[in-house]
Design an enzyme around this catalytic site. Structure first.
Site, PDB file in Angstrom:
ATOM      1  N   LYS A  39     -68.378 -15.443 -15.794  1.00 43.73           N
ATOM      2  CA  LYS A  39     -67.396 -14.962 -16.767  1.00 43.73           C
ATOM      3  C   LYS A  39     -67.032 -16.125 -17.682  1.00 43.73           C
ATOM      4  CE  LYS A  39     -63.069 -14.816 -17.479  1.00 43.73           C
ATOM      5  NZ  LYS A  39     -63.079 -14.912 -18.942  1.00 43.73           N
TER       6      LYS A  39
ATOM      7  N   GLU B 157     -62.390 -27.447 -11.175  1.00 42.88           N
ATOM      8  CA  GLU B 157     -62.432 -28.568 -12.133  1.00 42.88           C
ATOM      9  C   GLU B 157     -61.293 -28.342 -13.107  1.00 42.88           C
ATOM     10  OE1 GLU B 157     -64.443 -31.167 -12.168  1.00 42.88           O
ATOM     11  OE2 GLU B 157     -65.956 -30.567 -10.709  1.00 42.88           O
TER      12      GLU B 157
ATOM     13  N   CYS C 152     -60.953 -32.218 -21.251  1.00 43.91           N
ATOM     14  CA  CYS C 152     -60.149 -32.486 -20.045  1.00 43.91           C
ATOM     15  C   CYS C 152     -60.000 -33.979 -19.779  1.00 43.91           C
ATOM     16  CB  CYS C 152     -60.757 -31.773 -18.843  1.00 43.91           C
ATOM     17  SG  CYS C 152     -62.503 -32.048 -18.727  1.00 43.91           S
TER      18      CYS C 152
ATOM     19  N   GLU D 230     -50.477 -32.217 -19.401  1.00 43.65           N
ATOM     20  CA  GLU D 230     -51.741 -32.277 -20.137  1.00 43.65           C
ATOM     21  C   GLU D 230     -51.508 -31.724 -21.546  1.00 43.65           C
ATOM     22  OE1 GLU D 230     -54.859 -29.528 -18.967  1.00 43.65           O
ATOM     23  OE2 GLU D 230     -56.371 -31.000 -19.535  1.00 43.65           O
TER      24      GLU D 230
HETATM   25  P1  NAD Z   1     -57.801 -21.368 -18.677  1.00 40.20           P
HETATM   26  O1  NAD Z   1     -57.418 -21.762 -17.295  1.00 40.20           O
HETATM   27  O2  NAD Z   1     -56.795 -20.688 -19.513  1.00 40.20           O
HETATM   28  O3  NAD Z   1     -59.080 -20.436 -18.657  1.00 40.20           O
HETATM   29  C1  NAD Z   1     -60.284 -20.812 -18.023  1.00 40.20           C
HETATM   30  C2  NAD Z   1     -61.010 -19.569 -17.569  1.00 40.20           C
HETATM   31  O4  NAD Z   1     -60.251 -18.936 -16.559  1.00 40.20           O
HETATM   32  C3  NAD Z   1     -61.221 -18.535 -18.669  1.00 40.20           C
HETATM   33  O5  NAD Z   1     -62.503 -17.968 -18.524  1.00 40.20           O
HETATM   34  C4  NAD Z   1     -60.148 -17.510 -18.363  1.00 40.20           C
HETATM   35  O6  NAD Z   1     -60.454 -16.225 -18.810  1.00 40.20           O
HETATM   36  C5  NAD Z   1     -60.115 -17.561 -16.852  1.00 40.20           C
HETATM   37  N1  NAD Z   1     -58.902 -17.040 -16.224  1.00 40.20           N
HETATM   38  C6  NAD Z   1     -57.646 -17.041 -16.704  1.00 40.20           C
HETATM   39  N2  NAD Z   1     -56.799 -16.436 -15.839  1.00 40.20           N
HETATM   40  C7  NAD Z   1     -57.551 -16.058 -14.766  1.00 40.20           C
HETATM   41  C8  NAD Z   1     -57.263 -15.401 -13.537  1.00 40.20           C
HETATM   42  N3  NAD Z   1     -56.044 -14.984 -13.223  1.00 40.20           N
HETATM   43  N4  NAD Z   1     -58.271 -15.182 -12.654  1.00 40.20           N
HETATM   44  C9  NAD Z   1     -59.532 -15.611 -12.942  1.00 40.20           C
HETATM   45  N5  NAD Z   1     -59.861 -16.220 -14.101  1.00 40.20           N
HETATM   46  C10 NAD Z   1     -58.886 -16.452 -15.014  1.00 40.20           C
HETATM   47  O7  NAD Z   1     -58.319 -22.718 -19.378  1.00 40.20           O
HETATM   48  P2  NAD Z   1     -58.779 -22.933 -20.889  1.00 40.20           P
HETATM   49  O8  NAD Z   1     -57.584 -22.893 -21.758  1.00 40.20           O
HETATM   50  O9  NAD Z   1     -59.952 -22.088 -21.229  1.00 40.20           O
HETATM   51  O10 NAD Z   1     -59.312 -24.431 -20.776  1.00 40.20           O
HETATM   52  C11 NAD Z   1     -58.476 -25.513 -20.801  1.00 40.20           C
HETATM   53  C12 NAD Z   1     -58.246 -26.112 -19.435  1.00 40.20           C
HETATM   54  O11 NAD Z   1     -59.479 -26.368 -18.787  1.00 40.20           O
HETATM   55  C13 NAD Z   1     -57.555 -27.462 -19.530  1.00 40.20           C
HETATM   56  O12 NAD Z   1     -56.568 -27.546 -18.520  1.00 40.20           O
HETATM   57  C14 NAD Z   1     -58.690 -28.447 -19.257  1.00 40.20           C
HETATM   58  O13 NAD Z   1     -58.294 -29.689 -18.765  1.00 40.20           O
HETATM   59  C15 NAD Z   1     -59.492 -27.693 -18.270  1.00 40.20           C
HETATM   60  N6  NAD Z   1     -60.846 -28.238 -18.226  1.00 40.20           N
HETATM   61  C16 NAD Z   1     -61.260 -28.959 -17.141  1.00 40.20           C
HETATM   62  C17 NAD Z   1     -62.533 -29.513 -17.106  1.00 40.20           C
HETATM   63  C18 NAD Z   1     -63.031 -30.285 -15.938  1.00 40.20           C
HETATM   64  O14 NAD Z   1     -64.225 -30.430 -15.813  1.00 40.20           O
HETATM   65  N7  NAD Z   1     -62.176 -30.806 -15.076  1.00 40.20           N
HETATM   66  C19 NAD Z   1     -63.389 -29.316 -18.191  1.00 40.20           C
HETATM   67  C20 NAD Z   1     -62.924 -28.587 -19.283  1.00 40.20           C
HETATM   68  C21 NAD Z   1     -61.669 -28.040 -19.284  1.00 40.20           C
END
Ligand code: NAD
Length: 460
Positions: A161, A234, A268, A362
């Site tokens: 997804k 992650e 991130c 963050e």
């Molecule tokens: P997000 O958590 O809002 O969304 C990430 C994914 O999770 C999306 O596909 C979203 O649809 C899904 N999601 C949201 N709610 C969910 C639920 N209840 N159940 C299952 N899936 C759900 O994050 P974002 O805004 O897309 O990305 C930003 C975040 O990602 C930042 O915190 C960033 O630091 C982190 N990030 C971490 C890494 C890493 O490798 N550590 C890399 C990139 C981004």
């Protein structure tokens, strides 16, 4: 009639694609299709799995421009950074193709135990089954590759997804895998919002693992609701870097500027807290501010754009609010403070305090706080004072200080003479504490996507 997920160009706001959104029922169909494809894929010889992954890498490489444009439009990422992501994902698939050929166990010296005489023991690595992969918007190709490629290398089937803001790149990637020979059902895509589609995937009982990259609150929620599955998380970070007086500023200054503002700070391991020794404050800041002011903010399709739009109006408004709040609480804004819609101009703050949001949470926005310090141990303590623990950087020529930082910081990776942002795709990568659980980086993801199967022969 399905619900539709509308995908927009983040600079113009125009619709650039539409995909059917999956509810619980469609997610269930996808999981069952993947499960049905698993037995045959998991017994496909390693050289064949490797060949498919290497062919997919070649196809992505051939279609570089198409991928770059899709990322630039749906994620708003500047062309040069989008192109860089495509190049990295070619490497990720290549590493996975190579890794597919060396997934193996080792022997166990059974007679080390008084109860193990006359036995031969060894273990194998077996694929888990179906891996549920959930990915964020900020690297719509390479962070998807970091889940899909190692999972396939190890013989797992995948239900992916992608982020609802950026699913078109993942669709292009799936096309490359199909054309490379990946059998039907081995990779299933489901599209839609997190709370509906993602939630259904997380709660589905049949997958063996959830591999998630995204924000800490969603990661914590997933851990609670995934049930008895393996989970890799992650998550985020408020990354920091120390610049000691002996740093090579010719290298450090442009690197710090890029690290703070590439992808509008939506990385991130983006540089958010910069600790600069007061002895080089003027020399560093004169150049740092000048290079920040020179960044080109605008249309990500322009080849010389440095900073494109943020992913949403809300994200841009929040960046603005956090900066204004910090200023209201006593911080000084040295550069930035301008916003037009989703475009946020790079902001540099100083006189911040650790409890301000721009420091302790963050930011995920084009803003960086610069703190000047006298004493190296103080800088280490301030950098380490965070609930997150993903990566940290330190510029120094002094080996003792470098090793002192390695010992003192509870993070997944320390970059000496670089900032927190450095990553190549075969190194172990992941965070401690609120930054997550587990590691990626192809070989390390393969380890987390396989079960050890121990075998013992009794020769007596
Ligand atoms: P997000 O958590 O809002 O969304 C990430 C994914 O999770 C999306 O596909 C979203 O649809 C899904 N999601 C949201 N709610 C969910 C639920 N209840 N159940 C299952 N899936 C759900 O994050 P974002 O805004 O897309 O990305 C930003 C975040 O990602 C930042 O915190 C960033 O630091 C982190 N990030 C971490 C890494 C890493 O490798 N550590 C890399 C990139 C981004």
């Amino acid at each position: 009639m399905p619900d539709w997920l509308q995908v927009t160009d983040k600079f113009t706001g125009d619709e650039i694609g539409r995909l059917p959104a999956a509810g619980a029922q469609e997610v269930d169909v996808a999981v069952r299709r993947a499960l049905a494809a698993f037995p045959s894929w998991s017994t496909t010889p390693a050289h064949r799995r490797a060949a498919i992954l290497l062919k997919a890498a070649a196809l992505i490489d051939e279609r570089r421009d198409r991928f770059t444009e899709t990322i630039a439009r749906e994620a708003g990422k500047a062309w040069k950074h989008s192109a860089n992501e495509v190049g990295r994902s070619v490497e990720t698939f290549t590493f996975a193709g190579e890794e597919a050929k060396r997934i193996h166990g080792e022997t166990v010296p059974m007679d080390a135990s008084v109860f193990g005489e006359n036995r031969v023991g060894f273990y194998l690595r077996a694929p888990l089954g179906v891996v549920s992969a959930i990915t964020p918007f900020n690297f719509p190709l390479n962070l998807v590759a970091h889940k899909v490629a190692p999972a396939l290398a190890a013989g797992n089937a995948v239900v992916l997804k992608p982020a609802e803001e950026t699913p078109l790149t993942a669709v292009l990637m799936a096309e490359c895998l199909r054309e490379a020979g990946l059998p039907d059902g081995v990779l299933e895509l489901v599209h839609g919002d997190g709370p509906v589609t993602g939630e259904a995937l997380v709660r589905h009982p049949l997958p063996a693992k959830v591999s998630f990259t995204g924000s800490p609150p969603v990661g914590a929620h997933i851990l609670q609701h995934a049930g008895l599955k393996r989970v890799t998380l992650e998550l985020g970070n408020n990354s920091g870097t120390i610049v000691e007086p002996d740093a090579n500023l010719d290298a450090a200054v442009p690197r710090c500027v890029m690290s703070a503002f590439a992808n509008a700070g939506q990385v991130c391991i983006s540089l958010q807290r910069l600790y600069v020794h007061e002895g080089i404050a003027t020399a560093f800041m004169d150049r740092f501010l000048a290079e920040t002011r020179a960044l080109k903010v605008g249309n990500p399709l322009d080849r010389d754009c440095d900073v494109g739009p943020m992913i949403s109006d809300e994200a841009a408004e929040r960046a603005d609010e956090w900066t204004s709040e910090a200023v209201a609480e006593g911080a000084t804004l040295l550069v930035g403070g301008r916003r037009e819609g989703r475009l946020v101009w790079p902001a540099v703050l100083t006189d911040t305090r650790p409890e301000m949001k721009v420091m302790c949470r963050e930011a995920f926005a084009p803003l960086v706080s610069v703190v000047f310090y006298k004493d190296f141990e103080d800088a280490l303590r301030m950098l380490g004072d965070s609930p997150y623990g993903l990566q940290a950087g330190i510029y120094t020529q002094d080996l003792r200080k470098a090793f002192r930082a390695v010992a003192a910081l509870d993070v997944g990776g320390i970059l000496v003479n670089d900032t927190s942002i450095f990553r190549v795709d075969h190194m172990p990568y992941g965070g401690n504490r609120m930054s997550g659980i587990g590691r990626e980086g192809v070989r390390f993801a393969v380890e987390e996507m396989t079960n050890l199967k121990f075998v013992c022969f009794n020769l007596a």
